[in-house]
Design a protein around this motif. Sequence first.
Motif, PDB file in Angstrom:
ATOM      1  N   LEU A  69      -1.792  -9.425 -11.822  1.00 33.00           N
ATOM      2  CA  LEU A  69      -0.680  -8.484 -11.930  1.00 33.00           C
ATOM      3  C   LEU A  69      -1.243  -7.089 -11.716  1.00 33.00           C
ATOM      4  O   LEU A  69      -2.230  -6.707 -12.335  1.00 33.00           O
ATOM      5  N   GLY A  70      -0.607  -6.334 -10.838  1.00 33.12           N
ATOM      6  CA  GLY A  70      -1.066  -4.989 -10.534  1.00 33.12           C
ATOM      7  C   GLY A  70      -0.635  -3.982 -11.587  1.00 33.12           C
ATOM      8  O   GLY A  70       0.225  -4.248 -12.427  1.00 33.12           O
ATOM      9  N   ARG A  71      -1.238  -2.814 -11.512  1.00 30.11           N
ATOM     10  CA  ARG A  71      -0.910  -1.747 -12.464  1.00 30.11           C
ATOM     11  C   ARG A  71       0.575  -1.391 -12.463  1.00 30.11           C
ATOM     12  O   ARG A  71       1.149  -1.172 -13.532  1.00 30.11           O
ATOM     13  N   ARG A  76       5.487  -1.392 -15.606  1.00 29.29           N
ATOM     14  CA  ARG A  76       6.908  -1.735 -15.717  1.00 29.29           C
ATOM     15  C   ARG A  76       7.173  -2.606 -16.940  1.00 29.29           C
ATOM     16  O   ARG A  76       8.196  -2.466 -17.614  1.00 29.29           O
ATOM     17  N   LEU A  77       6.232  -3.507 -17.245  1.00 25.23           N
ATOM     18  CA  LEU A  77       6.366  -4.378 -18.414  1.00 25.23           C
ATOM     19  C   LEU A  77       6.071  -3.644 -19.715  1.00 25.23           C
ATOM     20  O   LEU A  77       6.414  -4.123 -20.791  1.00 25.23           O
ATOM     21  N   ASN A 143      -4.935  -4.709 -10.993  1.00 21.55           N
ATOM     22  CA  ASN A 143      -5.304  -5.082  -9.638  1.00 21.55           C
ATOM     23  C   ASN A 143      -4.793  -4.035  -8.661  1.00 21.55           C
ATOM     24  O   ASN A 143      -3.653  -3.619  -8.762  1.00 21.55           O
ATOM     25  N   PRO A 144      -5.612  -3.629  -7.725  1.00 23.92           N
ATOM     26  CA  PRO A 144      -5.161  -2.634  -6.750  1.00 23.92           C
ATOM     27  C   PRO A 144      -4.206  -3.198  -5.712  1.00 23.92           C
ATOM     28  O   PRO A 144      -3.610  -2.447  -4.964  1.00 23.92           O
ATOM     29  N   MET A 145      -4.038  -4.527  -5.640  1.00 25.52           N
ATOM     30  CA  MET A 145      -3.100  -5.090  -4.657  1.00 25.52           C
ATOM     31  C   MET A 145      -1.684  -4.681  -5.063  1.00 25.52           C
ATOM     32  O   MET A 145      -1.302  -4.847  -6.207  1.00 25.52           O
ATOM     33  N   ARG A 146      -0.942  -4.204  -4.116  1.00 23.54           N
ATOM     34  CA  ARG A 146       0.396  -3.724  -4.419  1.00 23.54           C
ATOM     35  C   ARG A 146       1.329  -4.050  -3.266  1.00 23.54           C
ATOM     36  O   ARG A 146       1.193  -3.457  -2.193  1.00 23.54           O
ATOM     37  N   PRO A 147       2.271  -4.993  -3.430  1.00 21.74           N
ATOM     38  CA  PRO A 147       3.108  -5.415  -2.311  1.00 21.74           C
ATOM     39  C   PRO A 147       4.281  -4.508  -2.006  1.00 21.74           C
ATOM     40  O   PRO A 147       5.186  -4.900  -1.310  1.00 21.74           O
ATOM     41  N   TYR A 148       4.295  -3.314  -2.533  1.00 22.17           N
ATOM     42  CA  TYR A 148       5.450  -2.441  -2.309  1.00 22.17           C
ATOM     43  C   TYR A 148       5.219  -1.535  -1.144  1.00 22.17           C
ATOM     44  O   TYR A 148       4.222  -1.014  -0.898  1.00 22.17           O
TER      45      TYR A 148
END
Length: 148
Positions: A69-71, A76-77, A143-148
Motif C-alpha cells: 500500500l502506497g503512502r 487516506r486510511l 511504497n513509492p508506487m502510485r497508480p494515480y
Amino acid sequence: MFWTTFNKLQLSPDMLRPYGGCLYGFAGDQVEVRGYLELRTTFIDGTTSRTESIRYLIVNAFSAYNMLLGRPMLNRLGAVSSTRHMKMKLPDLTGKVITIKSDQKEAKRCYENSLKARRGVSMVTNGPPYTEEVPCSRPAAPNPMRPY
C-alpha cells in the motif's frame, strides 16, 4: 499488487484496465505493469472492520510481499504503520482502532524465501524447507508506487 498474488486471488485478467505509465524498481530496472483495477478491500480486527475501494497497480515483478500500500492510500486510511512492531493501525468509521498484526516467524520465513529465490542461495534450517508456494502475509509498508 504483484502478478502472483493477482493469480492466487483467481481474478480475471479481463478486469485489468490499461496503465500507460512506466514503473521503475528500486535498482532502476523497469518493471512490467499489467494494468490496474479497483477492489473493495476489508481491514478486520476481531469485530471491528473497515472496507475501502483501493486502486491496485498490477506489476509482474518478484517480491516477498503480496501487495504494497502506497503512502497516498495509507494517508487516506489514516493508517499508522510500524515495521519495528510489524503492525498497522487505522480507525474504523466509528473511531475505533483496527490493528493489523503480522506474524514475526512467518515474516522471517518469507524474507528467507525471497533471498533464496533472488540469489539462488540454499539456507540450512532446523525445520522442513519452505517453498514459494507458502503464502506470506506481510504488514503493509509505505511504497513509492502510485497508480494515480
